[in-house]
Design an enzyme around this catalytic site. Structure first.
Site, PDB file in Angstrom:
ATOM      1  N   HIS A 119       0.704  -2.888   9.361  1.00 37.83           N
ATOM      2  CA  HIS A 119       2.089  -2.779   8.990  1.00 37.83           C
ATOM      3  C   HIS A 119       2.673  -2.121  10.223  1.00 37.83           C
ATOM      4  CE1 HIS A 119       2.384  -4.347   5.050  1.00 37.83           C
ATOM      5  NE2 HIS A 119       1.372  -3.788   4.853  1.00 37.83           N
ATOM      6  N   HIS A 178       0.884  -1.132  -0.014  1.00 34.49           N
ATOM      7  CA  HIS A 178      -0.053  -0.153  -0.137  1.00 34.49           C
ATOM      8  C   HIS A 178       0.956   1.202   0.005  1.00 34.49           C
ATOM      9  CE1 HIS A 178      -3.431  -2.458   0.897  1.00 34.49           C
ATOM     10  NE2 HIS A 178      -4.165  -1.232   0.855  1.00 34.49           N
TER      11      HIS A 178
END
Length: 532
Positions: free
Chosen positions: A190, A139
């Site tokens: 993350h 992302h």
């Protein structure tokens, strides 16, 4: 080597040995060097998550995460080509394809887990955490590459936008990239290391595209058939050397899909230049004038173009899955097949199921209503706690083992210290006792690490209970002797994958790129819908 025939970990395989057994030393060594950093940052991420979480931010970051997915870009990119921005579209294709491919390459190369859950809570609109590894963040790679490239174009001397439009696009770009990158941290998907590395990779790819993209386009335009074949073989070689992961991770599937997109895009661009037909100029047209007629044509182009994409995949994918297995069996007998781990060889099955539950970059037509419903209800999300993939489970077991060893080591040291310190006990008794420091919240989060139970998820919809911004942590079994089979049995696993799917994806997605760049514009020009 790391699994028994029933899909569970081998009885004699210790969690700490799984990656040592599965990976060569040159991949295992950097993984072990980076793993302590992933573990170190986890309690800080959990502390930050709880301090700033609100239901509104949960919904915002869960929703904006969709704007950094492969699916979003596969829907957005055709609009650029069909509305008169082919040059920008080609640059975006190069950026996103390389970003998905190389971030997936690194993920499968190092096999690093996401930050542990618990203590982190993972927020997603898909209902479960991704099955991929964590390092680096795809992302973040996509968002930063797009943002840097767009900002470079906006600041270039060739930009013809007015000051107001330029400033507005600058603001939207910054909001977009900040929302995606911070959202990866906020949603617990993350860690800092993941997003920083993803940002650096994205910035580097944007630099390459902005600096050398025109040179690549010029090469394709002037290339002969042999030159284009070299490009095709290079893309196929990259697919072949993509690392094989230690766990059943779907990173390779996305890499293959976008390799197919790149392959089809280069063929289409070369053929457009070589054909010299009149409709080539219509593909290069500028943005349309948005009067009623042009807006109607634009809408018809989008509807017809999207329909072509879905028809192509609906027809091509089943055809390839039916035709390829006998071919692969023949090649396998000749020893010409190089099998991949976690992909079933054609000799081991009779047919491929018609309806595969697949992680598709471009959603199926039947999935569009649910996709629209998700977009219309941004508060519809899931908050998951606990291991949700093989990598999660192995990291949970490994961290439990690490804590157990540290506990035993500290216990032995404490015993030796007690025996050595008995001679001075009378002096210490004369002093007033010191109050023990209460564990900080950060230590509480660290204590939760490695205590995960599988498959625990709570749904957070439009109704928020009370004023709490988080879902309470449940009680977990912190014992290292927890049932490993149960842990692995309850995590979400990717479905069985078949060897013919690799070639099928390459064909399907290269065809999608060709339709977007050449096929659909040709049709538009023939029926009077070309961009002007």
């Amino acid at each position: 080597m790391g699994h028994s025939t029933n899909g569970q970990p081998d009885a004699g395989l210790r969690s700490l040995d799984h990656y040592r057994n599965q990976l060569p030393l040159w991949r295992y060594w950097p993984r072990q060097k980076l793993l302590p950093l992933i573990r170190f940052e986890t309690p800080y991420l959990a502390w930050c998550q709880e301090k700033i979480r609100t239901p509104t931010l949960d919904s915002y970051f869960a929703f904006t995460a969709n704007l950094g997915t492969h699916t979003f870009f596969m829907i957005f990119l055709p609009i650029l080509f069909w509305c008169g921005y082919p040059s920008l579209g080609r640059g975006m294709v190069h950026l996103l394809a390389s970003g998905v491919f190389f971030s997936g390459f690194i993920k499968d190369l190092l096999c690093l887990p996401r930050p542990l859950s618990p203590p982190l809570q993972r927020i997603t609109m898909s209902g479960s955490a991704a099955l991929e590894y964590g390092f680096p963040s795809t992302h973040s790679t996509n968002a930063v590459s797009v943002a840097v490239y767009v900002l470079s174009l906006l600041n270039s001397p060739e930009c013809t936008l007015g000051p107001s439009a330029n400033l507005a696009l600058h603001g939207l770009t910054y909001i977009y990239v900040i929302s995606i990158v911070l959202g990866r941290l906020y949603c617990g998907m993350h860690g800092f290391c993941d997003v920083i590395t993803g940002c650096l990779l994205g910035g580097f790819l944007a630099y390459l595209q902005y600096t050398y993209g025109p040179m690549i386009d010029d090469y394709i335009l002037a290339a002969t058939g042999k030159g284009v074949m070299v490009v095709i073989l290079l893309i196929l070689a990259l697919v072949r050397v993509h690392p094989e992961p230690a766990d059943d991770c779907p990173c390779f599937d996305d890499s293959v899909a976008f390799a197919g997109v790149t392959l089809g895009a280069q063929i289409a661009y070369w053929h457009l230049a070589q054909s010299g037909t009149g409709w080539y100029e219509s593909v290069q047209a500028s943005a349309p004038n948005f009067d009623l007629v042009e807006m109607t044509k634009t809408a018809l182009r989008l509807v017809l173009g999207v329909l072509l994409l879905f028809v192509w995949r609906a027809m091509t994918k089943p055809f390839m899955l039916r035709v390829l297995p006998p071919v692969f069996r023949g090649l396998e007998k000749l020893g010409l097949i190089l099998p991949r781990r976690f992909f079933t060889n054609a000799s081991q099955y009779s047919r491929v199921p018609t309806h595969l539950k697949d992680h598709e970059v471009l959603p199926n037509l039947s999935e569009i209503p649910s996709f629209i419903t998700t977009i219309r209800h941004p508060r519809r999300r899931a908050i998951s706690v606990g291991p949700q993939s093989e990598a999660d489970a192995y990291e949970t077991l490994a961290y439990r083992e690490k804590r157990r060893r540290e506990s035993l080591s500290n216990g032995n040291k404490a015993t030796a210290t007690t025996e050595a310190g008995q001679t001075s006990s009378s002096a210490r008794e004369a002093q007033p006792p010191k109050l023990s420091r209460r564990p900080s919240k950060l230590n509480d989060y660290e204590h939760m690490m490695g205590t995960g139970a599988p498959g625990l998820a709570t749904s957070a919809d439009t109704v928020c209970q009370g004023t709490s911004s988080t879902v309470p942590f449940p009680e977990f079994d912190a014992g290292i002797e927890a049932d490993k089979e149960e842990l692995f049995a309850q995590i979400k696993r990717p479905r069985v994958r078949y060897d013919v799917e690799v070639v099928t994806k390459l064909v399907v997605y290269s065809g999608i790129a060709w339709i977007v760049m050449e096929g659909a514009p040709l049709l538009f020009s023939q029926i009077g819908l070309a961009a002007h």
